[in-house]
Design a protein around this motif. Structure first.
Motif, short mmCIF file in Angstrom:
data_model
loop_
_atom_site.label_atom_id
_atom_site.label_comp_id
_atom_site.label_asym_id
_atom_site.label_seq_id
_atom_site.Cartn_x
_atom_site.Cartn_y
_atom_site.Cartn_z
N HIS A 83 0.81 -1.23 0.00
CA HIS A 83 0.00 0.00 0.00
C HIS A 83 0.84 1.27 0.00
CE1 HIS A 83 -4.08 -1.53 0.17
NE2 HIS A 83 -3.62 -2.50 0.95
N GLU A 142 -6.59 0.10 4.93
CA GLU A 142 -5.46 -0.68 5.43
C GLU A 142 -5.00 -0.12 6.77
OE1 GLU A 142 -3.76 -3.26 4.34
OE2 GLU A 142 -1.81 -3.06 5.33
N HIS A 185 -10.12 -5.33 4.77
CA HIS A 185 -8.94 -5.32 5.63
C HIS A 185 -9.38 -5.56 7.07
CE1 HIS A 185 -6.97 -2.84 2.33
NE2 HIS A 185 -6.18 -3.88 2.48
N HIS A 213 -6.58 -8.71 -1.12
CA HIS A 213 -6.25 -8.00 0.12
C HIS A 213 -7.33 -8.34 1.13
CE1 HIS A 213 -3.03 -5.01 -0.98
NE2 HIS A 213 -3.23 -5.69 -2.10
#
Ligand code: ZN
Length: 292
Positions: A83, A142, A185, A213
């Motif tokens: 990221h 994230e 996430h 992810h």
């Protein structure tokens, strides 16, 4: 075993239809636990460091440690920046020796995402570094809001649009593409619903190794179906971090119940072993065990 690029790992994973785990690390216990797990499972592995974790440990401090551990490993290891949004940080990671970077431009309009991905890609390719890009919104940011409820959303607004993915890869040169099809996430609070038809179509239209992810805590079938549909890199962190914390809590409680003293070096060893155990379990599910 030399440090390898993400591109090299993805080539074998694509040919044999398995996924390589990318595990975020923030300290030595995690780095060593993951390498030990990968060696035990004879699996290729991606050691990943996220831009959001820089406040926990500076990039310049952890990079040489991750790279040294990777170079000494008996299995192929890619060292990846997760990221990356700040171009300066992406370039610093490449200069420090990372073999792969993710440019996260998912929040940008498509054309701007293409433009900035190309900017990073041009530098990366010149240095022999692989590039992962992202299209679509992975639920929850994230590194933050891990325990927050996911708000109501329309899948067509947030999931990766297959036609956009086709346009994106026609105008960029990337080695892997992170896609959104229902994963989030952090740790899941409710069972996620994954859009496998969308994932299959994106794979058909792009032919690229796809990246999941938010790979923490899905059931085994969801991983396996995702891999069958074209996922080749699987980001896994929160569940491992949670498992390790639970193990340490239990061991410390058991020690004090027996009136034993606890020492930090014991905690360090327990953490390494807990990481190793959880990592081996995931590598067997992802199909990467036995591939190195
Ligand atoms: Zn992510």
């Amino acid at each position: 075993m030399p440090l390898v690029t993400l591109k090299e790992l993805m080539k074998d994973a694509e040919a044999k239809r398995y996924a390589v785990g990318a595990y975020n690390v923030i300290n030595l216990e995690m780095i060593r636990g993951i390498i030990a797990g990968a060696e035990e499972a004879r699996s290729p592995v991606i050691l990943s460091f996220a831009e959001v974790h820089i406040p926990l440990v500076p990039l310049e401090v952890i990079a040489p440690i991750i790279l040294a551990a990777a170079r000494q490993a008996r299995i192929p290891v890619a060292v990846h920046l997760d990221h990356g949004q700040d171009h300066e940080i992406l370039i610093r990671a490449m200069q420090l020796g990372f073999s792969s970077v993710m440019f996260d431009g998912a929040h940008l309009p498509l054309e701007e995402n293409i433009r900035q991905t190309n900017e990073i890609s041009k530098i990366a390719k010149a240095l022999g570094v692989s590039v992962e890009a992202e299209l679509g919104k992975i639920l929850r940011p994230e590194g933050g809001g891990a325990e927050e409820e996911i708000e109501e959303y329309d899948p067509d607004d947030v999931y990766t649009n297959p036609q956009e993915a086709q346009t994106f890869i026609a105008h960029t040169d990337v080695d892997a593409l992170a896609v959104a099809y229902g994963t989030a996430h952090g740790v899941y609070l409710t069972e996620p619903v994954l859009d496998f038809e969308r994932l299959k179509l994106i794979k058909e239209l792009t032919g690229l190794p796809l990246v999941m992810h938010g790979g923490s805590g899905l059931d085994e079938a969801a991983y396996i179906t995702s891999i069958q549909c074209g996922i080749r890199k699987l980001n896994y962190y929160s569940n491992m971090a949670h498992e390790v914390a639970n193990t340490l809590q239990a061991k410390l409680a058991a020690n004090s119940a027996q009136q034993h003293k606890s020492y930090y070096h014991d905690i360090s060893r327990w953490a390494m072993e807990a990481v190793q155990q959880d990592i081996v379990r995931t590598m067997r599910i992802f199909g990467s065990a036995g591939q190195a």
